[in-house]
Design a protein around this motif. Structure first.
Motif, PDB file in Angstrom:
ATOM      1  N   THR A 174       0.829  -1.208   0.000  1.00 51.57           N
ATOM      2  CA  THR A 174       0.000   0.000   0.000  1.00 51.57           C
ATOM      3  C   THR A 174       0.861   1.254   0.000  1.00 51.57           C
ATOM      4  OG1 THR A 174      -1.726  -1.173   1.229  1.00 51.57           O
ATOM      5  CG2 THR A 174      -1.810   1.232   1.231  1.00 51.57           C
ATOM      6  N   LEU A 175       1.849   1.289   0.882  1.00 54.51           N
ATOM      7  CA  LEU A 175       2.708   2.469   1.000  1.00 54.51           C
ATOM      8  C   LEU A 175       3.504   2.707  -0.276  1.00 54.51           C
ATOM      9  CD1 LEU A 175       3.819   4.730   2.774  1.00 54.51           C
ATOM     10  CD2 LEU A 175       5.536   3.133   3.637  1.00 54.51           C
ATOM     11  N   ARG A 176       4.033   1.655  -0.837  1.00 50.46           N
ATOM     12  CA  ARG A 176       4.854   1.818  -2.043  1.00 50.46           C
ATOM     13  C   ARG A 176       4.030   2.280  -3.242  1.00 50.46           C
ATOM     14  NH1 ARG A 176       9.278  -3.159  -2.097  1.00 50.46           N
ATOM     15  NH2 ARG A 176      10.242  -2.653  -0.090  1.00 50.46           N
ATOM     16  N   SER A 177       2.836   1.727  -3.397  1.00 52.70           N
ATOM     17  CA  SER A 177       1.995   2.147  -4.518  1.00 52.70           C
ATOM     18  C   SER A 177       1.477   3.563  -4.332  1.00 52.70           C
ATOM     19  CB  SER A 177       0.818   1.184  -4.691  1.00 52.70           C
ATOM     20  OG  SER A 177       0.040   1.141  -3.510  1.00 52.70           O
ATOM     21  N   ALA A 178       1.352   4.010  -3.075  1.00 56.74           N
ATOM     22  CA  ALA A 178       0.937   5.389  -2.828  1.00 56.74           C
ATOM     23  C   ALA A 178       2.060   6.367  -3.159  1.00 56.74           C
ATOM     24  CB  ALA A 178       0.506   5.553  -1.373  1.00 56.74           C
ATOM     25  N   ILE A 179       3.300   5.928  -2.948  1.00 55.75           N
ATOM     26  CA  ILE A 179       4.448   6.788  -3.250  1.00 55.75           C
ATOM     27  C   ILE A 179       4.712   6.839  -4.752  1.00 55.75           C
ATOM     28  CG2 ILE A 179       6.938   7.065  -2.939  1.00 55.75           C
ATOM     29  CD1 ILE A 179       6.606   5.833  -0.170  1.00 55.75           C
ATOM     30  N   LEU A 180       4.709   5.657  -5.384  1.00 49.32           N
ATOM     31  CA  LEU A 180       4.990   5.577  -6.822  1.00 49.32           C
ATOM     32  C   LEU A 180       4.093   4.517  -7.442  1.00 49.32           C
ATOM     33  CD1 LEU A 180       6.781   6.492  -9.192  1.00 49.32           C
ATOM     34  CD2 LEU A 180       8.318   4.619  -8.621  1.00 49.32           C
ATOM     35  N   PRO A 181       3.265   4.869  -8.415  1.00 52.87           N
ATOM     36  CA  PRO A 181       2.370   3.875  -9.034  1.00 52.87           C
ATOM     37  C   PRO A 181       3.153   2.698  -9.602  1.00 52.87           C
ATOM     38  CG  PRO A 181       1.765   6.095  -9.709  1.00 52.87           C
ATOM     39  CD  PRO A 181       3.059   6.222  -8.965  1.00 52.87           C
ATOM     40  N   GLY A 182       2.640   1.494  -9.359  1.00 53.21           N
ATOM     41  CA  GLY A 182       3.275   0.288  -9.859  1.00 53.21           C
ATOM     42  C   GLY A 182       4.278  -0.324  -8.912  1.00 53.21           C
ATOM     43  N   LEU A 183       4.734   0.455  -7.927  1.00 56.85           N
ATOM     44  CA  LEU A 183       5.744  -0.069  -7.008  1.00 56.85           C
ATOM     45  C   LEU A 183       5.143  -1.118  -6.080  1.00 56.85           C
ATOM     46  CD1 LEU A 183       8.744   0.397  -6.566  1.00 56.85           C
ATOM     47  CD2 LEU A 183       8.197   2.023  -4.760  1.00 56.85           C
ATOM     48  N   GLY A 184       3.886  -0.923  -5.692  1.00 53.90           N
ATOM     49  CA  GLY A 184       3.224  -1.930  -4.864  1.00 53.90           C
ATOM     50  C   GLY A 184       2.974  -3.210  -5.636  1.00 53.90           C
ATOM     51  N   GLN A 185       2.634  -3.094  -6.927  1.00 52.53           N
ATOM     52  CA  GLN A 185       2.444  -4.285  -7.758  1.00 52.53           C
ATOM     53  C   GLN A 185       3.758  -5.045  -7.910  1.00 52.53           C
ATOM     54  OE1 GLN A 185       0.993  -1.385  -8.298  1.00 52.53           O
ATOM     55  NE2 GLN A 185      -1.167  -1.926  -8.287  1.00 52.53           N
ATOM     56  N   ALA A 186       4.855  -4.304  -7.987  1.00 57.68           N
ATOM     57  CA  ALA A 186       6.164  -4.965  -8.065  1.00 57.68           C
ATOM     58  C   ALA A 186       6.459  -5.718  -6.778  1.00 57.68           C
ATOM     59  CB  ALA A 186       7.255  -3.931  -8.346  1.00 57.68           C
ATOM     60  N   TYR A 187       6.084  -5.136  -5.629  1.00 50.53           N
ATOM     61  CA  TYR A 187       6.282  -5.835  -4.349  1.00 50.53           C
ATOM     62  C   TYR A 187       5.433  -7.095  -4.277  1.00 50.53           C
ATOM     63  CZ  TYR A 187       6.114  -6.727   0.668  1.00 50.53           C
ATOM     64  OH  TYR A 187       6.164  -7.342   1.907  1.00 50.53           O
ATOM     65  N   ASN A 188       4.243  -7.054  -4.874  1.00 48.81           N
ATOM     66  CA  ASN A 188       3.368  -8.232  -4.913  1.00 48.81           C
ATOM     67  C   ASN A 188       3.792  -9.236  -5.976  1.00 48.81           C
ATOM     68  OD1 ASN A 188       1.758  -7.180  -2.876  1.00 48.81           O
ATOM     69  ND2 ASN A 188       0.294  -6.256  -4.290  1.00 48.81           N
ATOM     70  N   ARG A 189       4.849  -8.910  -6.720  1.00 50.89           N
ATOM     71  CA  ARG A 189       5.351  -9.755  -7.812  1.00 50.89           C
ATOM     72  C   ARG A 189       4.321  -9.908  -8.937  1.00 50.89           C
ATOM     73  NH1 ARG A 189      10.107 -12.063  -6.523  1.00 50.89           N
ATOM     74  NH2 ARG A 189      10.694 -12.135  -4.312  1.00 50.89           N
ATOM     75  N   GLU A 190       3.528  -8.864  -9.149  1.00 49.57           N
ATOM     76  CA  GLU A 190       2.598  -8.826 -10.272  1.00 49.57           C
ATOM     77  C   GLU A 190       3.109  -7.803 -11.278  1.00 49.57           C
ATOM     78  OE1 GLU A 190      -1.631 -10.000  -8.289  1.00 49.57           O
ATOM     79  OE2 GLU A 190      -0.935  -7.958  -7.944  1.00 49.57           O
ATOM     80  N   TYR A 191       4.239  -8.132 -11.875  1.00 53.20           N
ATOM     81  CA  TYR A 191       4.925  -7.194 -12.749  1.00 53.20           C
ATOM     82  C   TYR A 191       4.123  -6.885 -14.004  1.00 53.20           C
ATOM     83  CZ  TYR A 191       8.757  -8.673  -9.722  1.00 53.20           C
ATOM     84  OH  TYR A 191       9.532  -8.961  -8.627  1.00 53.20           O
ATOM     85  N   TRP A 192       3.258  -7.802 -14.433  1.00 47.86           N
ATOM     86  CA  TRP A 192       2.488  -7.578 -15.650  1.00 47.86           C
ATOM     87  C   TRP A 192       1.478  -6.447 -15.496  1.00 47.86           C
ATOM     88  CZ3 TRP A 192      -2.814  -8.207 -15.396  1.00 47.86           C
ATOM     89  CH2 TRP A 192      -3.307  -8.863 -14.250  1.00 47.86           C
ATOM     90  N   LYS A 193       1.173  -6.056 -14.255  1.00 45.31           N
ATOM     91  CA  LYS A 193       0.222  -4.968 -14.036  1.00 45.31           C
ATOM     92  C   LYS A 193       0.855  -3.588 -14.172  1.00 45.31           C
ATOM     93  CE  LYS A 193      -3.054  -7.317 -10.979  1.00 45.31           C
ATOM     94  NZ  LYS A 193      -3.702  -7.281  -9.648  1.00 45.31           N
ATOM     95  N   ILE A 194       2.162  -3.501 -14.081  1.00 45.27           N
ATOM     96  CA  ILE A 194       2.837  -2.200 -14.098  1.00 45.27           C
ATOM     97  C   ILE A 194       2.573  -1.446 -15.408  1.00 45.27           C
ATOM     98  CG2 ILE A 194       5.074  -1.040 -13.978  1.00 45.27           C
ATOM     99  CD1 ILE A 194       6.014  -3.212 -12.098  1.00 45.27           C
ATOM    100  N   PRO A 195       2.712  -2.073 -16.590  1.00 51.67           N
ATOM    101  CA  PRO A 195       2.368  -1.336 -17.825  1.00 51.67           C
ATOM    102  C   PRO A 195       0.910  -0.892 -17.865  1.00 51.67           C
ATOM    103  CG  PRO A 195       3.622  -3.321 -18.333  1.00 51.67           C
ATOM    104  CD  PRO A 195       3.246  -3.419 -16.891  1.00 51.67           C
ATOM    105  N   ILE A 196       0.011  -1.701 -17.289  1.00 52.93           N
ATOM    106  CA  ILE A 196      -1.406  -1.321 -17.272  1.00 52.93           C
ATOM    107  C   ILE A 196      -1.612  -0.085 -16.407  1.00 52.93           C
ATOM    108  CG2 ILE A 196      -3.715  -2.085 -16.624  1.00 52.93           C
ATOM    109  CD1 ILE A 196      -2.854  -4.920 -17.226  1.00 52.93           C
ATOM    110  N   VAL A 197      -0.934  -0.049 -15.253  1.00 52.21           N
ATOM    111  CA  VAL A 197      -1.059   1.105 -14.352  1.00 52.21           C
ATOM    112  C   VAL A 197      -0.596   2.379 -15.042  1.00 52.21           C
ATOM    113  CG1 VAL A 197      -0.189   2.136 -12.222  1.00 52.21           C
ATOM    114  CG2 VAL A 197      -0.874  -0.266 -12.241  1.00 52.21           C
ATOM    115  N   TYR A 198       0.570   2.332 -15.678  1.00 57.53           N
ATOM    116  CA  TYR A 198       1.098   3.535 -16.319  1.00 57.53           C
ATOM    117  C   TYR A 198       0.337   3.877 -17.596  1.00 57.53           C
ATOM    118  CZ  TYR A 198       4.952   4.029 -13.091  1.00 57.53           C
ATOM    119  OH  TYR A 198       5.693   4.254 -11.957  1.00 57.53           O
ATOM    120  N   GLY A 199      -0.200   2.856 -18.271  1.00 58.59           N
ATOM    121  CA  GLY A 199      -1.027   3.137 -19.439  1.00 58.59           C
ATOM    122  C   GLY A 199      -2.308   3.857 -19.057  1.00 58.59           C
ATOM    123  N   ALA A 200      -2.902   3.434 -17.927  1.00 62.45           N
ATOM    124  CA  ALA A 200      -4.130   4.093 -17.462  1.00 62.45           C
ATOM    125  C   ALA A 200      -3.849   5.522 -17.005  1.00 62.45           C
ATOM    126  CB  ALA A 200      -4.737   3.281 -16.323  1.00 62.45           C
TER     127      ALA A 200
END
Length: 220
Positions: A65-91
């Protein structure tokens, strides 16, 4: 005969005591391991190296939660859901682009409207070419529309950033739940006394994942 019975009772008592003590120690060790991972340590006993068991570090959804609040996609990286990072930045790129577009045209229409209303002939050449022949009333309408759309872009950017935090938090919590075949669904017949009608009861069983102990191989 009595001595034999006493010996048997003493033997059962000692066996039960040792078993209880051993189980208690095992429970304490497992509890400690569940709270804090043990580092790999080795002891040399008579030339034989013994390794302590290690445990996978527990996933902390608060960190996601804290990491995704600081930088979008960072929380997804911590959850090891790397495929969501392009979706976050695309949105997030969509409201960013619309903000730049609407803010640019808001400034152009604002300046053109101000120059025409104040009859500032000295700065008439600063009006954007396609806006020079538009009357002030129309320019005012365009200006208000671009300003409104620009503000909506900021709002949508904030909403999508918040959804990014929610996604990281929810899936961070789901990391602690068992998703194996042990999950069960129980369907049982019930009777609704209020409606005086039979029905079905659906019960889902969930359980937290147990810590996975990974003993290291012993080396001689």
């Amino acid at each position: 005969m009595k001595a034999t019975i006493k010996l048997i009772l003493i033997t059962f008592f000692l066996h039960g005591f040792v078993t209880a003590f051993g189980n208690n120690n095992e429970f304490v060790v497992e509890s400690i391991l569940a709270e804090k991972p043990i580092k790999d340590t080795t002891k040399d006993t008579n030339g034989i190296k013994e390794t302590a068991p290690i445990i996978k570090k527990k996933h902390n959804p608060k960190i996601a939660t804290l990491r995704s609040a600081i930088l979008p996609g960072l929380g997804q990286a911590y959850n090891r859901e790397y495929w969501k990072i392009p979706i976050v930045y695309g949105a997030l790129a969509i409201p960013t682009i619309t903000f730049i577009y609407n803010n640019t045209w808001y400034k152009r229409t604002r300046d053109a409207y101000t120059i025409k209303v104040t009859n500032d002939t000295a700065h008439f050449g600063n009006i954007y070419p396609i806006l020079q022949n538009i009357d002030p009333v129309a320019l005012q309408t365009y200006r208000n529309q671009f300003r409104r759309d620009r503000d909506y872009s900021i709002l949508w950017f904030a909403i999508l950033w918040g959804l990014n935090v929610v996604d990281a938090t929810v899936y961070g919590h789901l990391k602690d739940f068992d998703v194996s075949d042990n999950l069960s669904l129980h369907i049982e017949p019930t009777y609704n006394s209020t409606l005086s009608a039979p029905g079905l009861s659906f019960t889902f069983s969930f359980r937290n994942k147990q810590p996975i102990l990974k003993p290291l191989p012993t080396a001689r």
